[in-house]
Design a protein around this motif. Structure first.
Motif, PDB file in Angstrom:
ATOM      1  N   TYR A 190       0.871  -1.178   0.000  1.00 54.04           N
ATOM      2  CA  TYR A 190       0.000   0.000   0.000  1.00 54.04           C
ATOM      3  C   TYR A 190       0.901   1.220   0.000  1.00 54.04           C
ATOM      4  CZ  TYR A 190      -2.286  -3.470   3.010  1.00 54.04           C
ATOM      5  OH  TYR A 190      -2.750  -4.612   3.567  1.00 54.04           O
ATOM      6  N   CYS A 242      -7.610  -8.077   8.551  1.00 59.52           N
ATOM      7  CA  CYS A 242      -6.824  -6.839   8.637  1.00 59.52           C
ATOM      8  C   CYS A 242      -7.345  -5.940   9.755  1.00 59.52           C
ATOM      9  CB  CYS A 242      -6.866  -6.110   7.299  1.00 59.52           C
ATOM     10  SG  CYS A 242      -5.545  -4.900   7.192  1.00 59.52           S
ATOM     11  N   CYS A 262      -7.586   2.291   9.567  1.00 57.95           N
ATOM     12  CA  CYS A 262      -6.329   1.569   9.371  1.00 57.95           C
ATOM     13  C   CYS A 262      -5.345   2.555   8.767  1.00 57.95           C
ATOM     14  CB  CYS A 262      -6.504   0.370   8.435  1.00 57.95           C
ATOM     15  SG  CYS A 262      -6.805   0.894   6.747  1.00 57.95           S
ATOM     16  N   CYS A 317      -8.619  -7.481   3.669  1.00 58.57           N
ATOM     17  CA  CYS A 317      -8.170  -6.088   3.785  1.00 58.57           C
ATOM     18  C   CYS A 317      -8.866  -5.206   2.750  1.00 58.57           C
ATOM     19  CB  CYS A 317      -6.658  -6.072   3.574  1.00 58.57           C
ATOM     20  SG  CYS A 317      -5.963  -4.429   3.500  1.00 58.57           S
ATOM     21  N   ARG A 318      -9.515  -4.150   3.212  1.00 59.32           N
ATOM     22  CA  ARG A 318     -10.246  -3.235   2.298  1.00 59.32           C
ATOM     23  C   ARG A 318      -9.269  -2.471   1.401  1.00 59.32           C
ATOM     24  NH1 ARG A 318     -13.247  -5.331   0.803  1.00 59.32           N
ATOM     25  NH2 ARG A 318     -12.387  -7.015   1.964  1.00 59.32           N
ATOM     26  N   CYS A 319      -8.144  -2.099   1.960  1.00 57.52           N
ATOM     27  CA  CYS A 319      -7.197  -1.301   1.170  1.00 57.52           C
ATOM     28  C   CYS A 319      -6.581  -2.158   0.063  1.00 57.52           C
ATOM     29  CB  CYS A 319      -6.120  -0.731   2.085  1.00 57.52           C
ATOM     30  SG  CYS A 319      -6.841   0.313   3.360  1.00 57.52           S
TER      31      CYS A 319
HETATM   32 FE1  FES Z   1      -6.099  -3.459   5.582  1.00 53.01          FE
HETATM   33 FE2  FES Z   1      -6.614  -0.813   5.369  1.00 53.01          FE
HETATM   34  S1  FES Z   1      -4.670  -1.787   5.453  1.00 53.01           S
HETATM   35  S2  FES Z   1      -8.016  -2.456   5.753  1.00 53.01           S
END
Ligand code: FES
Ligand code: SF4
Length: 361
Positions: A190, A242, A262, A317-319
């Motif tokens: 990320y 996450c 997060c 994990c949403r990201c």
């Molecule tokens: Fe996993 Fe944002 S880093 S939800």
């Protein structure tokens, strides 16, 4: 209890990103591309209020992080504020920028734990990865001071293609430094790290060897050091839960005061984050649009919606789902049941020996 709605849990951990300033240039930095400048950072009284409000919400631990928290001149005051709020304080540091004197002051004000990152097992390679000559020697020196002051020490080792074959030597180094715990944390793609994904990605063979080595080392060093390790995302069959589930167990406060579910949440477009400058932490936790966006399970799509693991990994994990599919509601493609799982396998096979793009503030 099955979580079908948006049941409100108490957060347990607060990641306090005190500053984005950092002397190192690690290519796997997961902080956002746009960093908060020094003049926007929260001041000491505001952080003290945030710590008190966090404790009121049920938070037990505060992780004093960054960037490099040593860049804050008021670090001892912040540790004292965490202590008076009744929080267990963990300093997450690169060790560059924290002198022995500063550490003594922090110990005197009640610092409970220190986590130092190491980049590799030799000075040449570690300094090359960190993008900072002399960092390795300073980490060793600070670790010795931490142990001398009898503060529990964790060594954090972010693994990737250049160092994953040295995992055993890095655990040996952590033992030699006097750490009670070593965290084998694989690079997460990320923020800045996404730029360096192909330069950092380990091969499948490397990941398999590392997993076997972790088991051997755990057996060999039982009772001496705790070895925390998970399979890296792109090589796993199931995603990680996450942050313990979005808006469920933890919150992050950015240097400028935005509260995120997060550390990478700002990479998801369209989320509305509230700031501690305008709202109490309790109001933000319960009511801010960003925290409620993916709380519970009602937002999920198939296959997560009807999956037995939806209250175990919360859809991953949403990201990562957003980074890999462009849709933050999608099943994390790390999951073997996700329609876009093939993408992950293809990316895991992508290795380019290109120079790192170092992070410079
Ligand atoms: Fe996993 Fe944002 S880093 S939800
Ligand atoms: Fe987890 Fe969703 Fe995969 Fe089920 S389908 S294992 S809930 S990510």
């Amino acid at each position: 209890m099955a979580e079908t709605g948006k049941a409100l849990h108490n957060p347990l951990g607060l990641l306090a990103e005190l500053t984005h300033r950092c002397p190192l240039g690690c290519p796997y930095c997961s902080n956002p591309l746009a960093l908060d400048p020094r003049q926007d950072e929260l001041d000491t009284p505001t952080w003290a209020r945030v710590f008190a409000e966090a404790a009121g919400l049920g938070v037990l631990q505060v992780h004093l992080s960054g960037g490099e928290p040593g860049a804050r001149r008021d670090l001892a005051d912040l540790v004292a504020a965490a202590r008076s709020a009744g929080l267990y304080s963990n300093l997450i540091t690169s060790a560059v920028g924290i002198t022995a004197d500063t550490l003594r002051q922090l110990a005197d004000t009640g610092l409970d734990h220190v986590q130092i990152s190491i980049q590799d097992n030799t000075p040449e390679s570690a300094d090359r990865i960190a993008g900072y000559a002399g960092a390795f020697a300073r980490k060793q020196a600070l670790a010795a001071e931490v142990v001398r002051l009898k503060i529990p020490l964790t060594v954090n080792a972010v693994m990737h293609r250049a160092n994953i074959d040295h995992l055993g030597d890095m655990v040996a180094l952590a033992l030699w430094l006097g750490a009670s715990r070593v965290e084998i944390a694989h690079a997460q793609y990320y923020g800045w790290a996404l730029k360096n994904r192909a330069a950092l990605m380990p091969t499948t063979d490397q990941v398999k060897r590392a997993a076997a080595e972790v088991e051997t080392l755990r057996t060999r060093h039982r009772g001496e050091i705790v070895i925390d390790a998970v399979v890296p995302d792109y090589h796993a069959r199931l995603p990680k839960p996450c942050v313990g589930g979005w808006g469920r167990r933890s919150l992050n406060v950015t240097p400028a005061g935005k509260v995120l579910p997060c550390h990478a949440a700002e990479t998801i477009p369209g989320l509305e984050f509230w700031s501690v400058r305008e709202h109490s932490l309790a109001d933000i936790w319960a009511n801010s649009p960003a925290f409620n966006a993916f709380r519970g399970t009602a937002w999920m799509r198939e296959p997560c919606r009807s999956c037995a693991r939806r209250d175990v990994d919360f859809g991953g994990c949403r990201c990562q789902a957003f980074a890999l599919t462009g849709d933050a509601r999608a099943t994390d493609p790390v999951c073997h049941l996700a329609p876009e799982h093939d993408k992950v396998a293809a990316l895991a096979a992508e290795q380019h020996d290109e120079p790192y793009t170092y992070r410079r503030m």
